[in-house]
Design a protein around this motif. Structure first.
Motif, PDB file in Angstrom:
ATOM      1  N   PRO A 233       0.816  -1.233   0.000  1.00 12.59           N
ATOM      2  CA  PRO A 233       0.000   0.000   0.000  1.00 12.59           C
ATOM      3  C   PRO A 233       0.840   1.270   0.000  1.00 12.59           C
ATOM      4  O   PRO A 233       0.402   2.301  -0.505  1.00 12.59           O
ATOM      5  N   CYS A 234       2.052   1.192   0.543  1.00 18.31           N
ATOM      6  CA  CYS A 234       2.941   2.369   0.515  1.00 18.31           C
ATOM      7  C   CYS A 234       3.281   2.738  -0.920  1.00 18.31           C
ATOM      8  O   CYS A 234       3.233   3.910  -1.294  1.00 18.31           O
ATOM      9  N   GLN A 235       3.605   1.745  -1.729  1.00 22.10           N
ATOM     10  CA  GLN A 235       3.946   2.010  -3.127  1.00 22.10           C
ATOM     11  C   GLN A 235       2.737   2.488  -3.921  1.00 22.10           C
ATOM     12  O   GLN A 235       2.859   3.334  -4.817  1.00 22.10           O
ATOM     13  N   GLN A 236       1.565   1.983  -3.611  1.00 22.04           N
ATOM     14  CA  GLN A 236       0.360   2.340  -4.351  1.00 22.04           C
ATOM     15  C   GLN A 236      -0.182   3.706  -3.952  1.00 22.04           C
ATOM     16  O   GLN A 236      -0.785   4.402  -4.780  1.00 22.04           O
ATOM     17  N   GLN A 237       0.017   4.092  -2.709  1.00 26.63           N
ATOM     18  CA  GLN A 237      -0.563   5.338  -2.203  1.00 26.63           C
ATOM     19  C   GLN A 237       0.503   6.401  -1.896  1.00 26.63           C
ATOM     20  O   GLN A 237       0.259   7.324  -1.130  1.00 26.63           O
ATOM     21  N   LEU A 238       1.638   6.259  -2.522  1.00 31.54           N
ATOM     22  CA  LEU A 238       2.745   7.185  -2.246  1.00 31.54           C
ATOM     23  C   LEU A 238       2.373   8.621  -2.560  1.00 31.54           C
ATOM     24  O   LEU A 238       2.804   9.560  -1.870  1.00 31.54           O
TER      25      LEU A 238
ATOM     26  N   ASP B 262      -4.178   4.530   3.970  1.00 29.36           N
ATOM     27  CA  ASP B 262      -4.285   3.617   5.112  1.00 29.36           C
ATOM     28  C   ASP B 262      -2.920   3.109   5.565  1.00 29.36           C
ATOM     29  O   ASP B 262      -2.831   2.152   6.328  1.00 29.36           O
ATOM     30  N   VAL B 263      -1.844   3.755   5.082  1.00 27.79           N
ATOM     31  CA  VAL B 263      -0.491   3.423   5.532  1.00 27.79           C
ATOM     32  C   VAL B 263      -0.299   3.993   6.935  1.00 27.79           C
ATOM     33  O   VAL B 263      -0.713   5.132   7.215  1.00 27.79           O
ATOM     34  N   PRO B 264       0.305   3.246   7.852  1.00 23.72           N
ATOM     35  CA  PRO B 264       0.524   3.762   9.218  1.00 23.72           C
ATOM     36  C   PRO B 264       1.272   5.096   9.201  1.00 23.72           C
ATOM     37  O   PRO B 264       2.190   5.292   8.396  1.00 23.72           O
ATOM     38  N   PRO B 265       0.887   6.027  10.078  1.00 24.79           N
ATOM     39  CA  PRO B 265       1.537   7.352  10.107  1.00 24.79           C
ATOM     40  C   PRO B 265       3.044   7.277  10.311  1.00 24.79           C
ATOM     41  O   PRO B 265       3.778   8.112   9.771  1.00 24.79           O
ATOM     42  N   VAL B 266       3.512   6.283  11.061  1.00 29.76           N
ATOM     43  CA  VAL B 266       4.953   6.165  11.291  1.00 29.76           C
ATOM     44  C   VAL B 266       5.679   5.867   9.985  1.00 29.76           C
ATOM     45  O   VAL B 266       6.717   6.462   9.679  1.00 29.76           O
ATOM     46  N   ASP B 267       5.129   4.946   9.185  1.00 31.73           N
ATOM     47  CA  ASP B 267       5.752   4.606   7.896  1.00 31.73           C
ATOM     48  C   ASP B 267       5.692   5.790   6.931  1.00 31.73           C
ATOM     49  O   ASP B 267       6.646   6.062   6.208  1.00 31.73           O
ATOM     50  N   ARG B 268       4.554   6.481   6.935  1.00 27.30           N
ATOM     51  CA  ARG B 268       4.422   7.642   6.046  1.00 27.30           C
ATOM     52  C   ARG B 268       5.415   8.735   6.430  1.00 27.30           C
ATOM     53  O   ARG B 268       6.053   9.339   5.568  1.00 27.30           O
ATOM     54  N   LYS B 269       5.550   8.992   7.722  1.00 26.76           N
ATOM     55  CA  LYS B 269       6.500  10.009   8.181  1.00 26.76           C
ATOM     56  C   LYS B 269       7.932   9.623   7.854  1.00 26.76           C
ATOM     57  O   LYS B 269       8.750  10.481   7.490  1.00 26.76           O
ATOM     58  N   ASP B 270       8.245   8.341   7.939  1.00 21.64           N
ATOM     59  CA  ASP B 270       9.587   7.881   7.619  1.00 21.64           C
ATOM     60  C   ASP B 270       9.917   8.122   6.150  1.00 21.64           C
ATOM     61  O   ASP B 270      11.033   8.542   5.802  1.00 21.64           O
ATOM     62  N   VAL B 271       8.952   7.878   5.267  1.00 25.82           N
ATOM     63  CA  VAL B 271       9.168   8.106   3.833  1.00 25.82           C
ATOM     64  C   VAL B 271       9.377   9.597   3.551  1.00 25.82           C
ATOM     65  O   VAL B 271      10.272   9.995   2.803  1.00 25.82           O
ATOM     66  N   LEU B 272       8.547  10.438   4.164  1.00 28.03           N
ATOM     67  CA  LEU B 272       8.677  11.885   3.948  1.00 28.03           C
ATOM     68  C   LEU B 272       9.988  12.422   4.501  1.00 28.03           C
ATOM     69  O   LEU B 272      10.612  13.313   3.904  1.00 28.03           O
ATOM     70  N   LEU B 273      10.427  11.894   5.638  1.00 28.11           N
ATOM     71  CA  LEU B 273      11.717  12.322   6.188  1.00 28.11           C
ATOM     72  C   LEU B 273      12.859  11.919   5.272  1.00 28.11           C
ATOM     73  O   LEU B 273      13.838  12.664   5.113  1.00 28.11           O
ATOM     74  N   ARG B 274      12.752  10.747   4.665  1.00 29.86           N
ATOM     75  CA  ARG B 274      13.787  10.312   3.731  1.00 29.86           C
ATOM     76  C   ARG B 274      13.823  11.206   2.499  1.00 29.86           C
ATOM     77  O   ARG B 274      14.900  11.585   2.022  1.00 29.86           O
ATOM     78  N   LEU B 275      12.647  11.567   1.989  1.00 31.22           N
ATOM     79  CA  LEU B 275      12.595  12.469   0.833  1.00 31.22           C
ATOM     80  C   LEU B 275      13.158  13.849   1.184  1.00 31.22           C
ATOM     81  O   LEU B 275      13.885  14.452   0.395  1.00 31.22           O
ATOM     82  N   ARG B 276      12.814  14.347   2.364  1.00 31.44           N
ATOM     83  CA  ARG B 276      13.331  15.660   2.773  1.00 31.44           C
ATOM     84  C   ARG B 276      14.847  15.624   2.932  1.00 31.44           C
ATOM     85  O   ARG B 276      15.542  16.587   2.592  1.00 31.44           O
TER      86      ARG B 276
END
Length: 325
Positions: free
Chosen positions: A149-154, A164-178
């Motif tokens: 779901p992370c790849q589909q809802q990126l 519906d991706v957990p907020p922790v996983d979503r925040k981790d992806v955004l921190l990596r992009l930043r």
């Protein structure tokens, strides 16, 4: 219109205030622009939307830098008419060197915009979450349990809703992009500073004159640029007053001495310092040698010049009061 003219005058004189002020104003404008205008759509348009906000304002600032450059105006004015003369390799080299100086000044604002935007990270986050490359999406989502779901809802991550991706996983992806964005921003700043240092060292190393004489040259060019604006405005006012007095008074115009088109052209070209002539500008060279080349001034009995066929279409020929060492 007067306020817009004031802004243009300020922009024309920005090189005298230093590149630091230009970069500071651009950075402040980017912050305001990012907070007030930018809003990631969180859809398939993420990539294009983010890249447009990152690159198009930088391109606009670059073009504006060329438009407001007096040296660029001086280089281009009449270039098509004297195209054959410009094909000589020495003049091509001089024009290329002038173009490098113009580009160096014009690149300050766009590079500042991109660097500050990358350090901020908003545009990069939005753009990269809309990247359709599956390999890049797998790299961002990693080995998390919500990998699929992370790849589909990126593309929904910048908004923080509709996923519906957990907020922790979503925040981790955004921190990596930043982090990626800020690394690119600092690399851009370092590369710009290094390039500026190398160009400055090369220019000073190959300078035909000493440090103190270079300072004197800069001061002379700055004063000449300021004074030629004053003298041109004064002379233009006298000519306009003479023409109006002649028109409303219905009497022959008084004689006013003004340079011919060829004389204007001789002082309007870009100047490269030479230790042989020991002149500091084209005007200086013309004044010192005018008796040997052309000691006749045009005496105007009317506004029509004896060389009216060669009248230049652009009068903004004066170079800025700055010499790039």
């Amino acid at each position: 219109m007067d306020k817009f003219k004031t802004v243009l005058d300020f922009a024309n004189k920005q090189t005298n205030l230093g590149f630091g002020l230009v970069a500071l104003l651009t950075a402040g404008g980017e912050q305001i622009f990012s907070s007030a205008v930018f809003s990631c759509p969180c859809s398939d348009l993420n990539f294009f939307y983010g890249m447009v906000f990152l690159l198009v304002p930088a391109l606009a600032l670059l073009l504006l830098g060329y438009i407001l450059s007096k040296k660029a105006s001086k280089l281009l004015t009449g270039a098509c008419r004297r195209g054959a003369a410009l094909c000589r390799w020495r003049r091509l080299i001089a024009a290329g060197a002038a173009l490098i100086q113009i580009s160096t000044a014009a690149l300050v604002a766009p590079s500042s915009w991109i660097a500050v935007a990358l350090l901020n990270g908003n545009y990069y986050e939005c753009a990269m979450t809309g990247n359709n490359a599956s390999a890049y999406a797998r790299h961002l989502c990693g080995d998390k349990s919500s990998r699929v779901p992370c790849q589909q809802q990126l593309h929904r991550f910048p908004c923080g809703t509709g996923s519906d991706v957990p907020p922790v996983d979503r925040k981790d992806v955004l921190l990596r992009l930043r982090a990626h964005s800020q690394i690119l921003g600092w690399l851009l700043i370092a590369s710009v500073m290094l390039s500026n240092l190398l160009l400055s060292c090369a220019a000073r190393c190959t300078s035909p004159i000493s440090y103190l004489q270079l300072k004197f040259w800069k001061a002379y060019v700055r004063e000449e640029s300021n004074l030629i604006d004053l003298y041109s405005a004064k002379h233009a006012k006298e000519l306009a007053e003479r023409n109006l007095k002649s028109f409303f008074g219905q009497k022959p115009p008084e004689d006013i001495i003004t340079p011919s088109c060829k004389q204007w052209e001789k002082i309007s070209s870009l100047y490269k310092f030479s230790t042989k002539g020991h002149y500091y500008s084209t005007l200086h060279r013309y004044v010192e040698s005018w008796q040997e080349t052309d000691n006749k001034m045009m005496r105007m009995g009317s506004v029509i010049s004896s060389e009216h066929a060669d009248t230049p279409a652009v009068l903004d020929f004066v170079d800025e009061g700055r010499v790039t060492p």
